[in-house]
Enzyme design. Structure first.
Site, PDB file in Angstrom:
ATOM      1  N   ILE A 156       0.839  -1.207   0.000  1.00  0.00           N
ATOM      2  CA  ILE A 156       0.000   0.000   0.000  1.00  0.00           C
ATOM      3  C   ILE A 156       0.871   1.253   0.000  1.00  0.00           C
ATOM      4  O   ILE A 156       0.657   2.181  -0.783  1.00  0.00           O
ATOM      5  CB  ILE A 156      -0.949   0.004   1.207  1.00  0.00           C
ATOM      6  CG1 ILE A 156      -1.909  -1.187   1.136  1.00  0.00           C
ATOM      7  CG2 ILE A 156      -1.736   1.316   1.269  1.00  0.00           C
ATOM      8  CD1 ILE A 156      -2.721  -1.405   2.403  1.00  0.00           C
ATOM      9  N   ASP A 175      10.677   2.590   6.938  1.00  0.00           N
ATOM     10  CA  ASP A 175      10.226   1.209   7.076  1.00  0.00           C
ATOM     11  C   ASP A 175      11.450   0.341   7.321  1.00  0.00           C
ATOM     12  O   ASP A 175      12.215   0.059   6.398  1.00  0.00           O
ATOM     13  CB  ASP A 175       9.481   0.741   5.812  1.00  0.00           C
ATOM     14  CG  ASP A 175       8.809  -0.603   6.018  1.00  0.00           C
ATOM     15  OD1 ASP A 175       9.299  -1.399   6.843  1.00  0.00           O
ATOM     16  OD2 ASP A 175       7.787  -0.876   5.350  1.00  0.00           O
ATOM     17  N   THR A 231      -4.771   5.677   6.856  1.00  0.00           N
ATOM     18  CA  THR A 231      -5.628   4.635   6.298  1.00  0.00           C
ATOM     19  C   THR A 231      -5.177   3.271   6.802  1.00  0.00           C
ATOM     20  O   THR A 231      -5.542   2.243   6.236  1.00  0.00           O
ATOM     21  CB  THR A 231      -5.584   4.650   4.757  1.00  0.00           C
ATOM     22  OG1 THR A 231      -4.215   4.600   4.327  1.00  0.00           O
ATOM     23  CG2 THR A 231      -6.236   5.901   4.204  1.00  0.00           C
ATOM     24  N   ARG A 233      -4.226   1.818  10.831  1.00  0.00           N
ATOM     25  CA  ARG A 233      -4.939   1.411  12.035  1.00  0.00           C
ATOM     26  C   ARG A 233      -5.074   2.597  12.986  1.00  0.00           C
ATOM     27  O   ARG A 233      -4.139   3.372  13.170  1.00  0.00           O
ATOM     28  CB  ARG A 233      -4.202   0.261  12.742  1.00  0.00           C
ATOM     29  CG  ARG A 233      -4.306  -1.073  12.015  1.00  0.00           C
ATOM     30  CD  ARG A 233      -5.726  -1.608  12.059  1.00  0.00           C
ATOM     31  NE  ARG A 233      -5.871  -2.929  11.440  1.00  0.00           N
ATOM     32  CZ  ARG A 233      -6.244  -3.126  10.190  1.00  0.00           C
ATOM     33  NH1 ARG A 233      -6.469  -2.081   9.390  1.00  0.00           N
ATOM     34  NH2 ARG A 233      -6.396  -4.352   9.718  1.00  0.00           N
ATOM     35  N   ASP A 257      -9.223   7.300   8.134  1.00  0.00           N
ATOM     36  CA  ASP A 257     -10.107   6.212   7.718  1.00  0.00           C
ATOM     37  C   ASP A 257     -10.139   5.102   8.760  1.00  0.00           C
ATOM     38  O   ASP A 257     -10.788   4.082   8.550  1.00  0.00           O
ATOM     39  CB  ASP A 257      -9.654   5.662   6.364  1.00  0.00           C
ATOM     40  CG  ASP A 257     -10.615   4.629   5.797  1.00  0.00           C
ATOM     41  OD1 ASP A 257     -11.815   4.946   5.699  1.00  0.00           O
ATOM     42  OD2 ASP A 257     -10.170   3.512   5.459  1.00  0.00           O
ATOM     43  N   GLU A 262     -13.913   1.276  16.894  1.00  0.00           N
ATOM     44  CA  GLU A 262     -14.780   1.227  15.718  1.00  0.00           C
ATOM     45  C   GLU A 262     -15.965   0.306  15.991  1.00  0.00           C
ATOM     46  O   GLU A 262     -15.784  -0.755  16.597  1.00  0.00           O
ATOM     47  CB  GLU A 262     -13.993   0.736  14.497  1.00  0.00           C
ATOM     48  CG  GLU A 262     -12.879   1.689  14.099  1.00  0.00           C
ATOM     49  CD  GLU A 262     -12.087   1.220  12.878  1.00  0.00           C
ATOM     50  OE1 GLU A 262     -12.375   0.112  12.355  1.00  0.00           O
ATOM     51  OE2 GLU A 262     -11.181   1.946  12.443  1.00  0.00           O
ATOM     52  N   HIS A 281     -13.568   3.632   7.794  1.00  0.00           N
ATOM     53  CA  HIS A 281     -12.667   2.496   7.562  1.00  0.00           C
ATOM     54  C   HIS A 281     -13.086   1.725   6.304  1.00  0.00           C
ATOM     55  O   HIS A 281     -13.237   0.498   6.328  1.00  0.00           O
ATOM     56  CB  HIS A 281     -12.623   1.561   8.769  1.00  0.00           C
ATOM     57  CG  HIS A 281     -11.334   0.789   8.860  1.00  0.00           C
ATOM     58  ND1 HIS A 281     -10.816   0.313  10.034  1.00  0.00           N
ATOM     59  CD2 HIS A 281     -10.434   0.421   7.894  1.00  0.00           C
ATOM     60  CE1 HIS A 281      -9.676  -0.318   9.812  1.00  0.00           C
ATOM     61  NE2 HIS A 281      -9.422  -0.260   8.521  1.00  0.00           N
ATOM     62  N   ILE A 282     -13.247   2.470   5.217  1.00  0.00           N
ATOM     63  CA  ILE A 282     -13.688   1.869   3.960  1.00  0.00           C
ATOM     64  C   ILE A 282     -12.613   1.962   2.879  1.00  0.00           C
ATOM     65  O   ILE A 282     -12.909   1.738   1.702  1.00  0.00           O
ATOM     66  CB  ILE A 282     -15.005   2.522   3.451  1.00  0.00           C
ATOM     67  CG1 ILE A 282     -14.943   4.059   3.479  1.00  0.00           C
ATOM     68  CG2 ILE A 282     -16.170   2.049   4.286  1.00  0.00           C
ATOM     69  CD1 ILE A 282     -14.162   4.692   2.403  1.00  0.00           C
ATOM     70  N   GLY A 283     -11.390   2.270   3.273  1.00  0.00           N
ATOM     71  CA  GLY A 283     -10.323   2.396   2.279  1.00  0.00           C
ATOM     72  C   GLY A 283     -10.182   1.165   1.411  1.00  0.00           C
ATOM     73  O   GLY A 283      -9.950   1.259   0.205  1.00  0.00           O
TER      74      GLY A 283
END
Length: 307
Positions: A156, A175, A231, A233, A257, A262, A281-283
Site C-alpha cells: 500500500i 520502514d 488509512t 490502524r 479512515d 470502531e 474504515h472503507i479504504g
C-alpha cells in the site's frame, strides 16, 4: 458441530462469490454483519471450524480453544492485529493474510484524503451548499514540490508513493523492514519524517511498539501546519493529542479512515471538527478489493489446509 463437510467460519455476513466457489468443499458458516468476540467463541464451540476467515471482530485465545480442529486463521485483508498471533503460534495455528489484495483501494483512499485536506474539499463543499463563494478569501495548498513522509513501505505504501511522485511531491519513507523501494523514495528515519514532511501518511501495521506513534511529542516535532493521513490502524494515533494539534493549528488538517474504537461512537470529540476529514474504515472496501481479498483469504486458507 457439522458431521459432513469440514467447516470454515467467516467472521462477517458474506464472502465474494469466486471465494465461495473455491471453498465449495467446505461448509461455510457466517457470523453476521457485526459479530462480537463472544459470538465468534460460541460459533467455534458449535461448529469446530478447521479455518477462520477474519473480516470483522477479534479472534483470540478463547475462540481458538473452542475449536480444536482449527488449523489456520486467514485475514480478509492485510492487517492481522485483530488476531492473537501469540496464542495461535502456541497452538500451532497458522495465521495468513491477503497482503496486497486491497493495496490499490487503500492507496487511492489515502490519496483522496490527502487531496481533500490540501484542497479543503469538504469545507468548501459545505460552504458552497450554504450559499457562500469564497474565491477571494480561500487559498488551498499546492502539493507539487511538497514533501510527503510515509511510515510503512509495503504494497500500500509503495503504491501511494507512486501516486505522490506523480503529483510532483518529494517522497521520503520509513520502514525498517523494507527490502527494496523505488528510486523516487528516499529512506529516512522517523526524526527526519517529523522534521521535513508537509504531509505524513501512515501505511504500517499496528504493533505494541508503534501504538500511539503519532502523539503529542511527535506532533510537536513536526512542521507547523502538517497534514496527517491515516488509512492504516486507528491505534497508531493518540486521538486526544491529534485533536489538540488540530485545534492549535500545529496540524492544519487530517484525513482519517481508521479509529481507536470502531464503529465511532456518538459524541466522539472528532465529530464536528472542521479541519478533519473522516471516512468509516472503507479504504479497502471497493467491489474489486472485496473480490481480491475474498479470493486471497480463501486461497491462503486452502493452501494451509492442503498440507
Amino acid at each position: 458441530m457439522n458431521q459432513g463437510k469440514p467447516t470454515i467460519l467467516v467472521t462477517g455476513a458474506d464472502l465474494a462469490a469466486p471465494a465461495l466457489q473455491l471453498l465449495r468443499d467446505y461448509e461455510i458458516v457466517f457470523a453476521g454483519k457485526t459479530p462480537s468476540e463472544e459470538d465468534i467463541v460460541a460459533l467455534c464451540r458449535q461448529h469446530d471450524p478447521v479455518a477462520i476467515i477474519v473480516r470483522y471482530s477479534k479472534v483470540g485465545e478463547r475462540a481458538m480453544a473452542a475449536a480444536p480442529s482449527l488449523r489456520v486463521i486467514s485475514k480478509h485483508g492485510s492487517g492481522t492485529d485483530t488476531i492473537d498471533k501469540v496464542a495461535a503460534r502456541a497452538r500451532g495455528i497458522e495465521v495468513v493474510a491477503a497482503a496486497g489484495a486491497n493495496a490499490a483501494a487503500v492507496a487511492e483512499q489515502a490519496l483522496a484524503l490527502m487531496l481533500a485536506c490540501a484542497k479543503s474539499v469538504t469545507t468548501l463543499n459545505a460552504r458552497m451548499h450554504a450559499g457562500h463563494w469564497d474565491k477571494s478569501t480561500h487559498k488551498s495548498l499546492e502539493l507539487e514540490g511538497r514533501t510527503v513522509g510515509l511510515i510503512g513501505l509495503g504494497a500500500i505504501g509503495q503504491r501511494f508513493a507512486k501516486m505522490a511522485d506523480a503529483v510532483g511531491m518529494r517522497v521520503i519513507g520509513f520502514d525498517p523492514y523494507a527490502k527494496a523501494v523505488p528510486d523516487f523514495v528516499r529512506l529516512a528515519d522517523l526524526e527526519t519524517i517529523w522534521r521535513e514532511s508537509d504531509v505524513i501518511s501512515l501505511h504500517c501495521p499496528l504493533t505494541d511498539d508503534n501504538r500511539n506513534l503519532i502523539n503529542a511529542g511527535t506532533l510537536a516535532a513536526c512542521k507547523p501546519g502538517v497534514i496527517i493521513i491515516n488509512t492504516a490502524r486507528g491505534g497508531l494515533i493518540d486521538e486526544a493529542a491529534l485533536l489538540d494539534a488540530l485545534k492549535s493549528g500545529q496540524v492544519a488538517s487530517a484525513g482519517l479512515d481508521s479509529f481507536q474504537v470502531e464503529p465511532m461512537v456518538a459524541g466522539h470529540p472528532f465529530l464536528g471538527t472542521d479541519n478533519l476529514v473522516l471516512s468509516p474504515h472503507i479504504g479497502g472496501v471497493t467491489g474489486d478489493a472485496y473480490v481480491k481479498m475474498g479470493v486471497g483469504a480463501a486461497s491462503n486458507a486452502l493452501a494451509v489446509l492442503a498440507r
